[in-house]
Design a protein around this motif. Structure first.
Motif, mmCIF file in Angstrom:
data_model
loop_
_atom_site.group_PDB
_atom_site.id
_atom_site.type_symbol
_atom_site.label_atom_id
_atom_site.label_comp_id
_atom_site.label_asym_id
_atom_site.label_seq_id
_atom_site.Cartn_x
_atom_site.Cartn_y
_atom_site.Cartn_z
ATOM 1 N N GLN A 104 12.558 57.792 30.284
ATOM 2 C CA GLN A 104 12.951 56.975 31.433
ATOM 3 C C GLN A 104 13.578 57.854 32.502
ATOM 4 O O GLN A 104 14.420 58.694 32.211
ATOM 5 C CB GLN A 104 13.927 55.890 30.995
ATOM 6 C CG GLN A 104 13.336 54.888 30.022
ATOM 7 C CD GLN A 104 14.318 53.810 29.646
ATOM 8 O OE1 GLN A 104 15.478 53.834 30.090
ATOM 9 N NE2 GLN A 104 13.876 52.855 28.838
ATOM 10 N N SER A 105 13.121 57.615 33.716
ATOM 11 C CA SER A 105 13.664 58.403 34.818
ATOM 12 C C SER A 105 15.095 57.967 35.098
ATOM 13 O O SER A 105 15.418 56.778 35.028
ATOM 14 C CB SER A 105 12.811 58.214 36.072
ATOM 15 O OG SER A 105 12.770 56.845 36.430
ATOM 16 N N PRO A 106 15.935 58.876 35.389
ATOM 17 C CA PRO A 106 17.330 58.509 35.668
ATOM 18 C C PRO A 106 17.458 57.727 36.976
ATOM 19 O O PRO A 106 16.654 57.883 37.902
ATOM 20 C CB PRO A 106 18.036 59.862 35.734
ATOM 21 C CG PRO A 106 16.952 60.825 36.114
ATOM 22 C CD PRO A 106 15.686 60.305 35.494
ATOM 23 N N GLY A 107 18.460 56.851 37.067
ATOM 24 C CA GLY A 107 18.687 56.068 38.280
ATOM 25 C C GLY A 107 19.186 56.915 39.433
ATOM 26 O O GLY A 107 19.835 57.948 39.230
ATOM 27 N N LYS A 108 18.851 56.437 40.654
ATOM 28 C CA LYS A 108 19.269 57.150 41.851
ATOM 29 C C LYS A 108 20.060 56.203 42.762
ATOM 30 O O LYS A 108 19.720 55.026 42.890
ATOM 31 C CB LYS A 108 18.056 57.691 42.609
ATOM 32 C CG LYS A 108 17.253 58.719 41.830
ATOM 33 C CD LYS A 108 16.080 59.232 42.666
ATOM 34 C CE LYS A 108 15.275 60.272 41.899
ATOM 35 N NZ LYS A 108 14.129 60.767 42.696
#
Length: 395
Positions: free
Chosen positions: A350-354
């Protein structure tokens, strides 16, 4: 006038073997014949042959030594019966007689006053038609070569415990590889090379027991000589010990130190020059040879016992075999556990939140106005499925 035929001489290798069997150094034999040590070395390497009265005295002395070996009063005219120990596929050994020419061609290891070694054990003497067993041949090699080899290793390292450990480890390795060592041309040289390599290993400096030097010799002269000897580079020290101590010739010294003959000669010259510079009394090679023997014999060093060496070698072999089996089992278990617990399909990470800037924060609902309250009441009172919610039909 009838010319008396010249007394036959054995081959150069046999001359050297007979001298070693009598425990004579080249200097001792030279004194008996009336020549120099370099002349004896030249005779034993085959570069020259004695002539005249020197030849007669030399041949008579060698025949006397051969007669003593055979246990007879008269000079021995026949070659001794020798049988080579040959390993078979079944793990046993058998003996095979060799012709006299091959017996004379076998190299012998040196036995000078101080250092040298002994008769080889590539051959087993047949006594009463009973050949030596591998254990008996190994015990003979250990009993003859171990005492002098411990003294040599002490001169090489200056440490008593390390010298004893190196010789014991070398004999343990020789027993583990006895089928190979038994048929080697020079078993004593094989063990000597193994002991030297172990003693001169640079990894010993990291051992806690080797961080502090041993107690120096009791005699001041011996202490000074050992300090000068240990100040030499390891390669020069080993070359000097083999050539001036053990009594090997230059090609044999170069072969054992894994160097070319010119390189071994240069190491020997530099080592002699360094010793002569600090100890002028040892500028003569003969004096240096005698001094090496005296310093080596002055120390009381423990000699490894053959039965203990064989037992320790077998225990070491069993230990490493069991360690290898345990390590292999551990690897197999770890591999099986990895295969059991490893995922069977790919799960993308999962891509990290921005953080997004420019969006106003979300506000909670406030109080309703009068109009909003009336509208909510009206909607709640009306039917959810009224006619006004039906789909209009065309006329």
């Amino acid at each position: 006038m009838t010319q008396i035929p010249a007394i036959p001489l054995p081959s150069p290798k046999e001359r050297r073997r007979l001298r070693e069997a009598k425990s004579l150094s080249q200097a001792d034999l030279a004194a008996k014949v009336g020549v120099t040590r370099e002349t004896v070395r030249s005779w034993e390497t085959g570069r020259t042959n004695p002539r005249g009265r020197k030849r007669e005295a030399y041949a008579k002395l060698l025949n006397t030594i051969a007669a003593e070996q055979e246990g007879r009063a008269e000079p021995a005219l026949a070659e001794p019966v020798v049988a080579t120990v040959v390993p078979t596929d079944g793990g046993t050994t058998k003996t095979r007689p060799e012709p006299p020419a091959k017996q004379a061609a076998k190299p012998r290891s040196p036995v000078p006053v101080a250092m040298p070694v002994t008769v080889p054990v590539t051959t087993a003497t047949v006594e009463n038609d009973r050949p030596l067993t591998p254990a008996q041949a190994f015990d003979a090699l250990c009993a003859r070569t171990a005492p002098t080899l411990v003294r040599q290793t002490y001169l090489l390292t200056g440490r008593r415990t390390l010298a004893q450990e190196s010789v014991e480890r070398a004999f343990q390795t020789a027993w583990q590889r006895w089928p190979e060592v038994a048929v080697d041309r020079d078993p004593a040289g094989w063990v000597r090379a193994a002991a030297y390599e172990y003693a001169m290993s640079p990894w010993h400096r990291f051992r806690p027991s080797q961080r502090h030097p041993d107690a120096p010799p009791a005699e001041p002269a011996d202490r000074a000589f050992l300090d000068v000897l240990l100040s030499l580079p390891p390669a020069q020290r080993r070359t000097l010990l083999l050539y001036d101590g053990v009594g090997l010739d230059l090609p044999e010294t170069a072969a054992e130190t894994e160097a070319s003959t010119p390189a071994a000669a240069n190491r020997l010259l530099h080592a002699r020059e360094a010793i002569a510079e600090q100890l002028p009394d040892l500028a003569d090679p003969e004096t240096l040879h005698r001094r090496l023997g005296e310093v080596g014999e002055a120390e009381k060093l423990r000699t490894p016992k053959a039965d203990r060496v064989r037992t320790g070698s077998e225990h070491r072999a069993r230990f490493w075999t069991r360690a290898a089996i345990a390590f292999t089992t551990l690897i197999i278990g770890a591999t099986a556990l990895t295969l059991k617990t490893a995922p069977t399909h790919y799960e993308p990470p999962q891509s990290p939140g921005k953080a997004i800037s420019g969006v106003p924060p979300r506000m909670g609902p406030g109080s309703l106005s009068y109009e909003e309250t009336e509208l909510r009441r009206k909607l709640r009172e009306e039917l959810q499925n009224g006619p006004e919610r039906l789909t209009p039909q065309p006329n």
